[in-house]
Enzyme design. Structure first.
Site, mmCIF file in Angstrom:
data_model
loop_
_atom_site.group_PDB
_atom_site.id
_atom_site.type_symbol
_atom_site.label_atom_id
_atom_site.label_comp_id
_atom_site.label_asym_id
_atom_site.label_seq_id
_atom_site.Cartn_x
_atom_site.Cartn_y
_atom_site.Cartn_z
ATOM 1 C CG ASP A 46 8.131 2.088 -3.040
ATOM 2 O OD1 ASP A 46 8.911 1.286 -3.578
ATOM 3 O OD2 ASP A 46 7.425 1.812 -2.051
ATOM 4 C CG ASP A 90 8.945 -3.744 1.726
ATOM 5 O OD1 ASP A 90 9.526 -2.662 1.909
ATOM 6 O OD2 ASP A 90 8.183 -3.951 0.761
HETATM 7 C C1 GLA Z 1 6.745 -0.948 -1.093
HETATM 8 C C2 GLA Z 1 7.735 -0.417 -0.083
HETATM 9 C C3 GLA Z 1 7.096 -0.397 1.291
HETATM 10 C C4 GLA Z 1 5.836 0.425 1.283
HETATM 11 C C5 GLA Z 1 4.901 -0.073 0.201
HETATM 12 C C6 GLA Z 1 3.726 0.851 0.030
HETATM 13 O O1 GLA Z 1 6.494 -2.301 -0.894
HETATM 14 O O2 GLA Z 1 8.913 -1.165 -0.096
HETATM 15 O O3 GLA Z 1 8.003 0.089 2.265
HETATM 16 O O4 GLA Z 1 6.175 1.783 1.058
HETATM 17 O O5 GLA Z 1 5.538 -0.194 -1.051
HETATM 18 O O6 GLA Z 1 2.865 0.410 -0.944
#
Ligand code: GLA
Length: 702
Positions: A439, A503
């Site tokens: 990430d 997300d």
């Molecule tokens: C980001 C990612 C999510 C999740 C969060 C965790 O927002 O896109 O899918 O992994 O971080 O903090």
């Protein structure tokens, strides 16, 4: 250059920099350069310089070029009058190398163009060497400066925000430039570095068009305008901060590649893009069977507890997951997003025996184990930053604003990269981790090493770090994620064969995003999860069937609290999981089509196996359709002369039944029809209320 069904022609005369005369359908062998030049000589208009330059692959201002220049460079404000001339052109099987030089200002330029013989995708990049005696500062160097066909009049470009990635905007190509820049140190949600350009009326199936994109995950610039000769010019490149790209004597810089695919209609151009990604760019493991993920994020967030996690693992296995991914929240002091980033060791207050019991529980079900990391980041509240405050990206004298309570590490430092490598590799080794969700959750707003910008170094260093890990662990799979889809481009695609699009798990939004993403990426690399009944990012409630049918549009998986799913929903989910398992192998090689002619409230797509023996189609109703029946489903891409068995592949028709006093006949049984009939006459759709989905399977009748 000739590919299987494509031709690229550069043309030039004497020492003039050549011009891109043609990229598109294959032209006859034995083209005559002189007659081609005669066909396309520019007229001499009034009110220009007396010997106007024709368009070229490296336009510069010093010879009176009217459009955007390919280069802006200087030596402390002097030496900016570049006028390169052609030295040599060399052709080597499927590639061209155009060598330019400008002894006056001291530089040599190499433009490399490759036409991939299989996919027909053109890969274009530029290298510039400082052949002078003092430093040359590059403010702008186009990776490709592309003269588009003069009849091109429309452009689609993409950008959005967190949770609403890849919104498509369409505009006319005219004199006013389209200028898209990202200064966020990552690709960014706001501006995807790719466009579709084409004839004014192009759509998914008609009109010549190009899909073009820059393979770069950092600051970037895209510029499109019609110059005053009427020539549309498209440029891509890395966006540099002041003084960021300074070449000492003899030093050179090479741009990232630009990928260009052409086709009649956007779908055909994108199909080339998919072939190229699959055949040339993506890691080989993406050609293996894609496992079903179950990700912990939306089920647990930071609330990691041994019992709940154990129950979630059991529920994931029971639902058919093949890989369990432990998302954010497992490492030192990470009880919320305010602390812990950088401290890549297991939080013993939650996991007193390390992750071993978790990993054992996952493996006991025969599942693979995946783990979340955000290696480029650090929280001020972390042991790592307390020990190494000098590790963060910063500019002296300016305070870096926090984003999600975090700062970014300076990966131009070898000690930072070594630390991250040791930490991540140590855990991969210890737990035999199969997959990393990598990430990257903040923009790099002051990406300096204290004194100067090192922004362009970051994406390179990330790629090198990933490559170091995959060299040591060749079976390790890495996914790129950046607050959802802020790093979806091809810059990391050779290392990351899976991308996290957004997300937002709301299937209605996700469907639109998946369709936009597949302009640039093949579907099997898009992670796509069945989320909660009430989507966490939008609050919208949708049936499980719709969520599952949309998730079938990518690498299928779960991101919901499977422990609490009702038995009826689990039964429906099991049906779609079985559909994924039955078809995923050919889906990963499939040809993708948009279904045209549906009402604006519906979206439909088809994927067809390479031998056209099987197709899976879906229609999703985004909102209530204006007419009672949402119209007619026409199936592109099938073998016109073959007969196909057509059947609805939904678990059942319980969501549609109350709205149809009777169904169209084909909906309730199996029908047989020729590919040509399915493509033209089509099938009448049932009445579909908002947020319902129909899945249709077609099988060639052998
Ligand atoms: C980001 C990612 C999510 C999740 C969060 C965790 O927002 O896109 O899918 O992994 O971080 O903090």
């Amino acid at each position: 250059l000739d590919g299987a069904d494509q031709t690229l022609v550069l043309i030039g005369e004497g020492a003039a920099v050549p011009r891109l005369l043609w990229l598109g359908e294959r032209l006859p062998d034995g083209l005559d350069a002189e007659s081609l030049a005669a066909l396309r000589t520019e007229p001499l208009a009034h009110a220009t310089v007396d010997a106007p330059p024709h368009a070229s692959i490296f336009p510069v201002l010093a010879n009176g070029h009217a459009g955007p220049p390919a280069l802006r460079a200087h030596r402390g404000g002097r030496g900016f009058g570049h006028r390169p001339v052609l030295d040599t052109v060399s052709v080597e099987s499927d590639s061209l190398r155009v060598q330019l030089s400008d002894p006056g200002v001291g530089m040599a330029v190499t433009v490399r163009v490759r036409l991939d013989p299989t996919s027909g995708v053109c890969v274009w990049s530029t290298e510039l060497q400082n052949t002078g005696n003092d430093a040359l500062t590059i403010d702008w160097l186009a990776a490709a400066s592309l003269e588009l066909p003069v009849g091109f009049g429309a452009c689609e470009h993409f950008g959005g925000r967190w949770g609403q990635e890849l919104q498509c905007q369409r505009l006319e190509i005219d004199a006013g430039p389209l200028l898209k820049e990202s200064w966020r140190g990552r690709t960014g949600h706001q501006s995807y570095p790719g466009v579709v350009v084409g004839e004014a009326n192009f759509d998914c199936h008609r009109g010549d068009c190009w899909v073009a994109q820059l393979g770069w995950s950092g600051n970037h610039k895209l510029q499109l305008q019609r110059d005053d000769h009427g020539v549309p010019v498209l440029q891509f490149g890395v966006a540099f901060h002041p003084g960021e790209c300074e070449l000492g004597p003899g030093e050179s810089v090479t741009t990232p590649p630009v990928y260009i695919a052409t086709g009649a209609g956007r779908d055909r151009a994108s199909q080339r893009v998919h072939r190229h990604a699959r055949g040339t760019v993506l890691p080989r493991w993406t050609r293996k069977r894609r496992p079903i993920h179950s990700n912990s994020w939306e089920a647990l967030y930071f609330n990691h507890q041994a019992d709940t996690l154990r129950a979630l693992i059991d529920a994931a296995a029971a639902a058919g997951a093949e890989r369990f991914v432990l998302d954010d929240g497992w490492f030192n002091a990470r009880r919320s997003d305010t602390a812990g980033l950088g401290d890549w060791w297991v939080d013993e207050s939650v996991y007193p025996e390390g992750l071993r019991p978790v990993v054992d529980a996952v493996r006991a079900h025969g599942m693979q184990f995946g783990l979340w990391f955000e290696p480029e980041m650090v929280n001020p509240d972390s042991d790592t930053l307390r020990a190494h405050p000098e590790w963060v990206l910063r500019l002296d004298g300016v305070e870096t604003p926090l984003a999600r309570q975090q700062l970014a590490l300076d990966l131009s430092r070898a000690d930072v990269c070594d630390y991250l490598y040791e930490r991540v590799a140590g855990l991969v080794d210890e737990y035999a981790i199969d997959y990393i969700k990598w990430d990257m959750n903040r923009d790099l707003v002051l990406p300096g090493n204290g004194a100067r910008s090192v922004a362009a170094r970051q994406p390179e260093a990330v790629r090198e770090l990933m490559a170091r890990l995959t060299t040591r662990f060749p079976r390790l799979e890495i996914e790129t994620c950046a607050s959802g889809g802020a790093r979806l481009d091809w810059g990391l695609l050779a290392e990351c064969g899976r991308v996290w699009l957004s997300d937002n798990l709301d299937p209605i939004d996700r469907l639109r995003m998946q369709a936009a993403a597949s302009v640039f990426l093949p579907r099997e690399v898009l992670g796509s999860h069945v989320g909660h009944h009430r989507a966490h990012l939008t609050g919208r409630q949708t049936p499980i069937a719709t969520r599952a049918i949309v998730a079938l549009g990518g690498q299928y998986g779960f991101e919901t609290d499977l422990r609490t799913l009702a038995p009826d929903d689990l039964e429906v989910l099991a049906h779609y999981t079985a559909v994924y398992k039955a078809h995923r192998d050919w889906l990963a090689e499939s040809t993708q089509w948009t279904l045209a002619g549906l009402p604006a409230t519906a979206m439909g797509e088809a994927r067809v196996s390479p031998d056209a023996a099987v197709g899976l189609l879906s229609v999703v109703m985004l909102a209530a359709p204006p007419q009672a029946s949402p119209g007619c489903l026409r199936m592109p891409g099938l073998d016109r002369d073959a007969r196909y068995r057509v059947a609805v592949a939904n678990h059942g028709l319980e969501e549609l039944a109350p709205f149809n006093r009777s169904f169209p006949t084909w909906v309730e049984g199996e029908t047989v029809a020729h590919g040509a009939v399915l493509a033209t006459v089509g099938l009448t759709l049932p009445v579909m209320p908002a947020q319902t989905a129909l899945l249709v399977l077609v099988l060639r009748d052998e």
